[in-house]
Motif scaffolding. Structure first.
Motif, PDB file in Angstrom:
ATOM      1  N   THR A 180      43.745  55.687  71.867  1.00 22.89           N
ATOM      2  CA  THR A 180      43.302  55.229  73.178  1.00 22.89           C
ATOM      3  C   THR A 180      44.506  55.100  74.106  1.00 22.89           C
ATOM      4  O   THR A 180      45.608  54.768  73.655  1.00 22.89           O
ATOM      5  CB  THR A 180      42.569  53.872  73.061  1.00 22.89           C
ATOM      6  N   PRO A 181      44.341  55.397  75.403  1.00 26.91           N
ATOM      7  CA  PRO A 181      45.464  55.261  76.330  1.00 26.91           C
ATOM      8  C   PRO A 181      45.588  53.828  76.854  1.00 26.91           C
ATOM      9  O   PRO A 181      44.598  53.110  77.001  1.00 26.91           O
ATOM     10  CB  PRO A 181      45.090  56.219  77.458  1.00 26.91           C
ATOM     11  N   PHE A 182      46.824  53.431  77.145  1.00 25.34           N
ATOM     12  CA  PHE A 182      47.087  52.157  77.815  1.00 25.34           C
ATOM     13  C   PHE A 182      48.508  52.190  78.347  1.00 25.34           C
ATOM     14  O   PHE A 182      49.429  52.622  77.645  1.00 25.34           O
ATOM     15  CB  PHE A 182      46.912  50.967  76.862  1.00 25.34           C
ATOM     16  N   ASP A 183      48.696  51.761  79.571  1.00 24.01           N
ATOM     17  CA  ASP A 183      50.020  51.642  80.177  1.00 24.01           C
ATOM     18  C   ASP A 183      50.793  52.958  80.117  1.00 24.01           C
ATOM     19  O   ASP A 183      52.003  52.964  79.890  1.00 24.01           O
ATOM     20  CB  ASP A 183      50.803  50.512  79.495  1.00 24.01           C
ATOM     21  N   GLY A 184      50.082  54.075  80.316  1.00 22.22           N
ATOM     22  CA  GLY A 184      50.739  55.367  80.359  1.00 22.22           C
ATOM     23  C   GLY A 184      51.147  55.933  79.017  1.00 22.22           C
ATOM     24  O   GLY A 184      51.877  56.932  78.962  1.00 22.22           O
ATOM     25  N   ARG A 185      50.676  55.337  77.922  1.00 21.94           N
ATOM     26  CA  ARG A 185      51.038  55.801  76.582  1.00 21.94           C
ATOM     27  C   ARG A 185      49.784  55.953  75.730  1.00 21.94           C
ATOM     28  O   ARG A 185      48.737  55.368  76.029  1.00 21.94           O
ATOM     29  CB  ARG A 185      51.990  54.794  75.902  1.00 21.94           C
ATOM     30  N   SER A 186      49.920  56.709  74.660  1.00 25.92           N
ATOM     31  CA  SER A 186      48.849  56.855  73.688  1.00 25.92           C
ATOM     32  C   SER A 186      49.071  55.842  72.567  1.00 25.92           C
ATOM     33  O   SER A 186      50.169  55.757  72.004  1.00 25.92           O
ATOM     34  CB  SER A 186      48.839  58.274  73.119  1.00 25.92           C
ATOM     35  N   TRP A 187      48.020  55.076  72.239  1.00 24.57           N
ATOM     36  CA  TRP A 187      48.121  54.021  71.234  1.00 24.57           C
ATOM     37  C   TRP A 187      47.124  54.287  70.108  1.00 24.57           C
ATOM     38  O   TRP A 187      46.023  54.776  70.339  1.00 24.57           O
ATOM     39  CB  TRP A 187      47.833  52.660  71.848  1.00 24.57           C
ATOM     40  N   GLN A 188      47.525  53.933  68.913  1.00 26.63           N
ATOM     41  CA  GLN A 188      46.652  54.051  67.747  1.00 26.63           C
ATOM     42  C   GLN A 188      45.902  52.731  67.560  1.00 26.63           C
ATOM     43  O   GLN A 188      46.499  51.689  67.298  1.00 26.63           O
ATOM     44  CB  GLN A 188      47.491  54.357  66.504  1.00 26.63           C
ATOM     45  N   GLN A 189      44.592  52.794  67.697  1.00 31.69           N
ATOM     46  CA  GLN A 189      43.755  51.601  67.568  1.00 31.69           C
ATOM     47  C   GLN A 189      43.382  51.387  66.106  1.00 31.69           C
ATOM     48  O   GLN A 189      42.827  52.267  65.464  1.00 31.69           O
ATOM     49  CB  GLN A 189      42.490  51.754  68.403  1.00 31.69           C
ATOM     50  N   TRP A 190      43.701  50.200  65.595  1.00 33.96           N
ATOM     51  CA  TRP A 190      43.296  49.810  64.257  1.00 33.96           C
ATOM     52  C   TRP A 190      42.011  49.003  64.378  1.00 33.96           C
ATOM     53  O   TRP A 190      42.017  47.873  64.874  1.00 33.96           O
ATOM     54  CB  TRP A 190      44.392  48.982  63.592  1.00 33.96           C
ATOM     55  N   SER A 191      40.906  49.593  63.963  1.00 34.34           N
ATOM     56  CA  SER A 191      39.616  48.909  64.040  1.00 34.34           C
ATOM     57  C   SER A 191      39.461  48.003  62.818  1.00 34.34           C
ATOM     58  O   SER A 191      38.856  48.371  61.807  1.00 34.34           O
ATOM     59  CB  SER A 191      38.481  49.926  64.119  1.00 34.34           C
ATOM     60  N   ARG A 192      40.053  46.847  62.919  1.00 27.90           N
ATOM     61  CA  ARG A 192      39.977  45.826  61.871  1.00 27.90           C
ATOM     62  C   ARG A 192      39.389  44.579  62.517  1.00 27.90           C
ATOM     63  O   ARG A 192      39.834  44.152  63.582  1.00 27.90           O
ATOM     64  CB  ARG A 192      41.359  45.518  61.291  1.00 27.90           C
ATOM     65  N   HIS A 193      38.406  43.983  61.855  1.00 28.52           N
ATOM     66  CA  HIS A 193      37.685  42.874  62.464  1.00 28.52           C
ATOM     67  C   HIS A 193      37.598  41.695  61.501  1.00 28.52           C
ATOM     68  O   HIS A 193      37.666  41.865  60.280  1.00 28.52           O
ATOM     69  CB  HIS A 193      36.286  43.319  62.883  1.00 28.52           C
ATOM     70  N   ARG A 194      37.415  40.537  62.072  1.00 23.19           N
ATOM     71  CA  ARG A 194      37.281  39.323  61.273  1.00 23.19           C
ATOM     72  C   ARG A 194      35.964  39.335  60.493  1.00 23.19           C
ATOM     73  O   ARG A 194      34.968  39.863  60.959  1.00 23.19           O
ATOM     74  CB  ARG A 194      37.361  38.089  62.168  1.00 23.19           C
ATOM     75  N   THR A 195      36.017  38.725  59.338  1.00 25.68           N
ATOM     76  CA  THR A 195      34.825  38.543  58.515  1.00 25.68           C
ATOM     77  C   THR A 195      34.356  37.093  58.665  1.00 25.68           C
ATOM     78  O   THR A 195      35.070  36.265  59.251  1.00 25.68           O
ATOM     79  CB  THR A 195      35.150  38.817  57.041  1.00 25.68           C
ATOM     80  N   PRO A 196      33.179  36.765  58.149  1.00 25.39           N
ATOM     81  CA  PRO A 196      32.749  35.358  58.197  1.00 25.39           C
ATOM     82  C   PRO A 196      33.772  34.413  57.575  1.00 25.39           C
ATOM     83  O   PRO A 196      33.927  33.269  58.024  1.00 25.39           O
ATOM     84  CB  PRO A 196      31.436  35.375  57.411  1.00 25.39           C
ATOM     85  N   ALA A 197      34.489  34.884  56.564  1.00 27.44           N
ATOM     86  CA  ALA A 197      35.493  34.028  55.915  1.00 27.44           C
ATOM     87  C   ALA A 197      36.718  33.798  56.795  1.00 27.44           C
ATOM     88  O   ALA A 197      37.447  32.821  56.607  1.00 27.44           O
ATOM     89  CB  ALA A 197      35.918  34.640  54.588  1.00 27.44           C
ATOM     90  N   SER A 198      36.953  34.719  57.746  1.00 26.23           N
ATOM     91  CA  SER A 198      38.115  34.574  58.639  1.00 26.23           C
ATOM     92  C   SER A 198      37.671  34.467  60.091  1.00 26.23           C
ATOM     93  O   SER A 198      38.349  34.936  60.994  1.00 26.23           O
ATOM     94  CB  SER A 198      39.077  35.752  58.462  1.00 26.23           C
ATOM     95  N   ALA A 199      36.518  33.860  60.315  1.00 29.11           N
ATOM     96  CA  ALA A 199      35.953  33.759  61.667  1.00 29.11           C
ATOM     97  C   ALA A 199      36.900  33.005  62.599  1.00 29.11           C
ATOM     98  O   ALA A 199      37.650  32.113  62.184  1.00 29.11           O
ATOM     99  CB  ALA A 199      34.601  33.056  61.609  1.00 29.11           C
ATOM    100  N   TRP A 200      36.850  33.397  63.865  1.00 24.32           N
ATOM    101  CA  TRP A 200      37.692  32.779  64.894  1.00 24.32           C
ATOM    102  C   TRP A 200      37.370  31.295  65.024  1.00 24.32           C
ATOM    103  O   TRP A 200      36.203  30.901  65.072  1.00 24.32           O
ATOM    104  CB  TRP A 200      37.462  33.487  66.223  1.00 24.32           C
ATOM    105  N   ARG A 201      38.422  30.462  65.086  1.00 19.02           N
ATOM    106  CA  ARG A 201      38.269  29.013  65.198  1.00 19.02           C
ATOM    107  C   ARG A 201      38.789  28.564  66.550  1.00 19.02           C
ATOM    108  O   ARG A 201      40.002  28.389  66.725  1.00 19.02           O
ATOM    109  CB  ARG A 201      39.034  28.326  64.073  1.00 19.02           C
ATOM    110  N   PRO A 202      37.900  28.372  67.535  1.00 17.66           N
ATOM    111  CA  PRO A 202      38.359  27.917  68.856  1.00 17.66           C
ATOM    112  C   PRO A 202      39.128  26.602  68.742  1.00 17.66           C
ATOM    113  O   PRO A 202      38.719  25.691  68.012  1.00 17.66           O
ATOM    114  CB  PRO A 202      37.052  27.724  69.635  1.00 17.66           C
ATOM    115  N   GLY A 203      40.245  26.548  69.435  1.00 21.33           N
ATOM    116  CA  GLY A 203      41.086  25.370  69.378  1.00 21.33           C
ATOM    117  C   GLY A 203      42.113  25.398  68.269  1.00 21.33           C
ATOM    118  O   GLY A 203      43.017  24.565  68.236  1.00 21.33           O
TER     119      GLY A 203
END
Length: 235
Positions: A191-214
């Motif tokens: 994917t492009p960003f800031d005039g460069r080509s970047w490799q996107q790592w499609s890695r996502h959180r699981t229920p065990a590592s869910a985002w914790r606000p705060g």
């Protein structure tokens, strides 16, 4: 200070860290600096002395220490104990900052105080950049675990409008990463960003590592990114 892989009296710091074993005193110590291996006869050295082992100086290179669980900057006069738990290896990064070159570090959007403090603690150049409505932090020269085609790469993380209540997701690398073994890496795209080509790592959180606000922030997300990178080369 000669490299010697056959002497049983030599303690390999990386092996001991991986095994979680305490490092004994009074031995010779095998340390890895980037891809070079050196054996030293002392159990502590300054950052300047470690750089000198690979014929580098603090004026031209930044030194970072990889320990189990994270990365720490090492100043020229900071003392590093090889007896400390979890010391794995060392990385050098070219110091690209020069006086009077007229370059400006971009701060195109404000970060949370904790995120800015984390980035400053890395002793790496970083910028906050807006491109096409996308807000991202670019970290230059992020060190990679052994097993990739490069020792370090630039990485950026994108922020959405709901952050920090909503999660950070994925990571983007330049240059593109590949495994030194030649084995492929799944779920990558470009994917492009800031005039460069970047490799996107499609890695996502699981229920065990869910985002914790705060609780979760850029620092905990980058710790997760480090886990992704390490896990990939262990496959």
């Amino acid at each position: 200070m000669q490299t010697n892989h056959e002497n049983d009296d030599i303690i390999d710091l990386e092996d001991f860290a991986a095994a979680g074993k305490p490092v004994p005193k009074g031995k010779k110590y095998r340390i890895r600096i980037d891809k070079e291996v050196k054996v030293v006869v002392v159990d502590n050295m300054t950052g300047r002395e470690i750089l000198a082992l690979v014929e580098k100086t603090p004026e031209k290179f930044i030194l970072r220490q990889r320990i189990k669980g994270g990365v720490q900057p090492v100043g020229p006069d900071d003392s590093v104990s090889f007896l400390a738990p979890g010391v794995e290896r060392f990385m050098t990064i070219p110091n690209e900052v020069t006086e009077g070159d007229g370059s400006q570090t971009r701060r195109q959007f404000a970060l949370l105080k904790g995120d800015a403090a984390f980035l400053d603690s890395l002793n790496l150049r970083w910028e906050s950049v807006v491109d096409g409505g996308v807000h991202a932090v670019i970290i230059y020269g992020w060190p990679l675990p052994s097993g990739y085609n490069v020792a370090s790469a630039d990485v950026h993380v994108r922020f959405n409008s709901g952050y920090p209540d909503t999660q950070l997701d994925m990571a983007y690398f330049a240059p593109a990463l590949s495994r030194a073994s030649g084995r492929g890496i799944n779920n990558l795209s470009t994917t492009p960003f800031d005039g460069r080509s970047w490799q996107q790592w499609s890695r996502h959180r699981t229920p065990a590592s869910a985002w914790r606000p705060g609780v979760d922030d850029l620092s905990t997300h980058m710790a997760l990114v480090e886990d992704w990178l390490a896990a990939e080369v262990r496959k």
